[in-house]
Design an enzyme around this catalytic site. Structure first.
Site, PDB file in Angstrom:
ATOM      1  N   HIS B 105       0.805  -1.218   0.000  1.00 54.38           N
ATOM      2  CA  HIS B 105       0.000   0.000   0.000  1.00 54.38           C
ATOM      3  C   HIS B 105       0.840   1.271   0.000  1.00 54.38           C
ATOM      4  O   HIS B 105       0.297   2.370   0.048  1.00 54.38           O
ATOM      5  CB  HIS B 105      -0.939   0.022   1.207  1.00 54.38           C
ATOM      6  CG  HIS B 105      -1.863  -1.164   1.281  1.00 54.38           C
ATOM      7  ND1 HIS B 105      -1.542  -2.303   1.986  1.00 54.38           N
ATOM      8  CD2 HIS B 105      -3.074  -1.394   0.712  1.00 54.38           C
ATOM      9  CE1 HIS B 105      -2.527  -3.189   1.869  1.00 54.38           C
ATOM     10  NE2 HIS B 105      -3.469  -2.669   1.093  1.00 54.38           N
ATOM     11  N   ASP B 207      33.421 -32.317  15.969  1.00 53.71           N
ATOM     12  CA  ASP B 207      33.537 -33.648  15.395  1.00 53.71           C
ATOM     13  C   ASP B 207      34.787 -33.826  14.524  1.00 53.71           C
ATOM     14  O   ASP B 207      34.712 -33.878  13.303  1.00 53.71           O
ATOM     15  CB  ASP B 207      32.273 -33.974  14.580  1.00 53.71           C
ATOM     16  CG  ASP B 207      32.153 -35.462  14.304  1.00 53.71           C
ATOM     17  OD1 ASP B 207      33.195 -36.123  14.182  1.00 53.71           O
ATOM     18  OD2 ASP B 207      31.024 -35.961  14.195  1.00 53.71           O
ATOM     19  N   HIS B 210      34.890 -37.386  12.332  1.00 54.79           N
ATOM     20  CA  HIS B 210      34.361 -37.672  10.996  1.00 54.79           C
ATOM     21  C   HIS B 210      35.361 -37.313   9.894  1.00 54.79           C
ATOM     22  O   HIS B 210      35.234 -37.782   8.765  1.00 54.79           O
ATOM     23  CB  HIS B 210      33.045 -36.919  10.761  1.00 54.79           C
ATOM     24  CG  HIS B 210      33.215 -35.521  10.251  1.00 54.79           C
ATOM     25  ND1 HIS B 210      33.850 -34.532  10.967  1.00 54.79           N
ATOM     26  CD2 HIS B 210      32.857 -34.932   9.069  1.00 54.79           C
ATOM     27  CE1 HIS B 210      33.849 -33.413  10.258  1.00 54.79           C
ATOM     28  NE2 HIS B 210      33.265 -33.625   9.105  1.00 54.79           N
ATOM     29  N   HIS B 215      35.505 -37.263   4.934  1.00 57.98           N
ATOM     30  CA  HIS B 215      36.234 -36.422   3.980  1.00 57.98           C
ATOM     31  C   HIS B 215      37.448 -37.140   3.394  1.00 57.98           C
ATOM     32  O   HIS B 215      38.393 -36.496   2.927  1.00 57.98           O
ATOM     33  CB  HIS B 215      36.681 -35.130   4.654  1.00 57.98           C
ATOM     34  CG  HIS B 215      35.547 -34.293   5.172  1.00 57.98           C
ATOM     35  ND1 HIS B 215      34.538 -33.834   4.354  1.00 57.98           N
ATOM     36  CD2 HIS B 215      35.246 -33.858   6.419  1.00 57.98           C
ATOM     37  CE1 HIS B 215      33.674 -33.140   5.092  1.00 57.98           C
ATOM     38  NE2 HIS B 215      34.069 -33.141   6.338  1.00 57.98           N
ATOM     39  N   ASP B 365      29.603 -33.596   3.518  1.00 60.49           N
ATOM     40  CA  ASP B 365      28.840 -33.630   4.766  1.00 60.49           C
ATOM     41  C   ASP B 365      27.340 -33.714   4.577  1.00 60.49           C
ATOM     42  O   ASP B 365      26.647 -34.402   5.323  1.00 60.49           O
ATOM     43  CB  ASP B 365      29.154 -32.377   5.603  1.00 60.49           C
ATOM     44  CG  ASP B 365      30.530 -32.453   6.255  1.00 60.49           C
ATOM     45  OD1 ASP B 365      30.922 -33.554   6.687  1.00 60.49           O
ATOM     46  OD2 ASP B 365      31.194 -31.408   6.341  1.00 60.49           O
TER      47      ASP B 365
END
Lengths: 176, 451
Positions: B105, B207, B210, B215, B365
């Site tokens: 508006h 982490d 991992h 990886h 990931d």
């Protein structure tokens, strides 16, 4: 990019030859024949895709803007590194093999800046299906320079526009 | 969801967690109210909006906010929604503007959030609209720490300095090693994917386990330095790194060799020469331990709940939740202002190649996190608990005189994740900030033992 004419002045034979290269390239990428794909690229290839940003249309052109963060800003060494990562066999997200299809369209061919080069526009739609119903579709428009090298025509530059404000997948273990 | 339920979702003594925390809409909504509604959330870096009228559109939890540099150079943030019918006020990602006009508006708002223009104010509203009551809803608190701008919806929250507490000592390794400080470079890399927001946060927060496995591909081709982890997780060297918590939910996963931030550059020599040239300055400003061991090495710094800053790997990331099963992840490269332009560009490119949309680490990931989230749609599956229980009873946590916080040796250790979730539990079950404990150092470790 300099403004291109509305219609392409190259002859049909040239057009079909370059269209054939784009289709062959798409097939190699779909089949993960990455070494063969690397052979289609010139040794000084620049493979470039910035992350898009949205500004207002009337935003001042001279306003301070950040450097491009690039989804890809690769030369041949970096592209080879990505391929060698795939080839380790340790990229778990690509195992089992995903459904991957490159649909190439909107191809236009223009003469390049020098005689042995062509400027080739195209749009690639990439379909990917990971496991079960997990699917993603991405659309990238490409401005290429293809260059005659001996008896081959090689990709010397690919400048890509990623047509999404947000990358819609957790990985881009692919090329466009 | 009552307080008792929250306390049963996570058991810090055993590392057990209910999978409901990644799935239930009711828990997610409580997170919006109590975590994202109370904690200091990252908005932008000073360098992204240097001039008056510069703005940046972002999110605090699911709430869309507009961050604006004021005439007096201070920063304000507002909900990016019109006070009339709720339409979005600003649609661009960033820019500069004197005012913001709603496209529905035509109501217009000043950079200070005030309602300055209403079409047909006289003819249709008969001048009865009290415009002073219809300014944009302001984010209660905005504050910055050495260039990092944060917002907080809760007027009762502790100050930003107190909220950050001991983590500032680690943050300064990036923010204050060099006299001119630091900046973010590059446009915003935005990725949306189907994961609960806590999954990537817990991963980056602690982490190291991992890295050698998830990886393995990229570690094989891109690692140019020893970071104490091996491809295939066949070996580890705990002496190179540390997991550090005890800082009110904030944590650090640190490598201590002074160089490893550049371990994933095929040729890190340019960066190493910068580090060697400026090492003495960093040591002068930060002291021997931080200047020699932390500056240039990688630190995974987590600012509770959803900001991660990785000096060394040189990126900063915020996770915007989009419902229990989706996030939008925003990443920027970060550099020291004194770095030469070619090194800045090299860092920006390397960040994009490793932790961007086509980043070779990030791209490992997502597939794991998506499945860890998606499978909880199974009713039977989500009745089964998951665990952060690595070495949970070994008493490995200790203090080290040279650094604040509770320390465990090595990167392969789930201490940081357990502390992250303990803080999650404390903030989620508290009625107000008055009920949220404030720990320092080993006090926090002792409190865990007593639970």
């Amino acid at each position: 990019m300099s403004r291109l004419p509305v219609s392409s002045p190259v002859d049909t034979e040239t057009y079909l030859a370059l269209q054939g290269l784009l289709f062959a390239e798409a097939r190699l990428l779909d089949n993960e024949q990455y070494e063969d794909w690397l052979d289609m690229l010139s040794d000084d290839v620049h493979y470039y895709m910035p992350m898009p940003v949205r500004y207002q249309r009337d935003e001042k052109e001279n306003a301070a803007r950040a450097l491009d963060a690039n989804i890809f800003n690769d030369y041949k060494d970096q592209l080879k590194l990505r391929v060698s990562r795939f080839r380790t066999g340790f990229v778990w997200a690509e195992n089992p093999q995903n459904h991957l299809r490159h649909l190439v369209s909107n191809i236009e061919v223009f003469p390049g800046e020098i005689d042995s080069e062509w400027r080739v526009l195209s749009v690639v739609t990439v379909h990917r299906n990971r496991l079960d119903s997990e699917e993603h579709r991405m659309i990238v428009s490409r401005t290429d320079t293809w260059r005659t090298e001996g008896d081959q025509v090689k990709l010397a530059e690919r400048n890509m526009v990623f047509n999404h404000a947000v990358i819609p997948d957790s990985n881009l273990n692919i090329f466009f | 969801m009552n307080e008792l339920d929250i306390n049963h979702l996570i058991d810090n003594k055993t590392g057990r967690q209910s999978r409901l925390i990644f799935h239930e809409k009711q828990i997610y909504e409580l997170e919006q109210e109590r975590l994202f509604g109370r904690c200091w959330l990252f908005l932008a870096h000073d360098c992204q909006l240097p001039e008056p009228g510069d703005y940046f559109r972002t999110f605090m939890g699911e709430d869309e906010v507009l961050v604006i540099r004021q005439k007096d150079k201070s920063i304000n943030a507002f909900l990016n929604t019109c006070t009339h019918r709720g339409n979005r006020i600003c649609k661009a990602d960033q820019g500069n503007a004197r005012s913001f006009v709603c496209s529905y508006h035509g109501w217009s708002f000043g950079a200070d959030g005030s309602l300055v223009g209403v079409p047909l104010e006289e003819e249709a509203y008969h001048n009865q609209l009290d415009k002073s009551k219809f300014g944009l809803r302001k984010v209660a608190r905005v504050a910055s720490y050495k260039g990092l701008i944060f917002g907080n919806f809760d007027p009762e929250a502790p100050s930003l300095e107190d909220y950050l507490g001991d983590i500032k000592w680690y943050l300064d390794v990036w923010l204050d090693a060099m006299p001119e400080g630091s900046e973010l470079i590059g446009t915003t890399q935005k990725i949306e994917y189907a994961v609960n927001w806590k999954m990537p946060v817990e991963n980056v927060c602690g982490d190291g386990y991992h890295a050698g496995w998830a990886h393995a591909g990229v570690m094989t081709v891109a690692a140019s330095m020893n970071v104490g982890l091996s491809v295939g997780n066949t070996d580890m060297d705990a002496s190179l790194g540390a997991s550090i918590t005890g800082m009110n939910g904030h944590s650090v996963l640190a490598i201590l060799d002074g160089y490893a931030g550049y371990a994933f550059y095929p040729d890190p020599s340019r960066a190493i020469s910068y580090l060697d040239t400026n090492r003495h300055t960093a040591i002068d400003r930060l002291g021997e331990f931080r200047g020699r061991n932390l500056w240039g090495a990688n630190q995974n710094i987590t600012i509770f709940p959803n900001l991660q800053i990785l000096p060394g790997l040189n990126w900063l990331r915020v996770y915007h939740p989009r419902g229990p099963g989706k996030i939008e992840m925003w990443t920027w490269a970060m550099v020291e202002k004194e770095m030469p332009d070619d090194l800045k560009q090299m860092i920006l490119d390397n960040v994009c190649r490793t932790f961007g949309g086509a980043g070779m680490f990030d791209n490992d990931d997502g597939d794991n996190f998506v499945a860890s989230t998606r499978l909880n749609q199974g009713w039977q599956t989500r009745q089964q608990d998951v665990y952060w229980n690595m070495a949970v009873d070994m008493g490995k946590e200790h203090s080290r005189p040279e650094m604040p916080g509770v320390v465990s040796e090595g990167l392969v250790c789930e201490q940081n994740q357990r502390y992250f979730y303990r803080r999650w539990q404390e903030v989620m079950s508290a009625q107000s900030w008055a009920d949220i404990p404030n720990y320092n150092g080993l006090e926090e470790a002792r409190a865990t033992e007593q639970r």
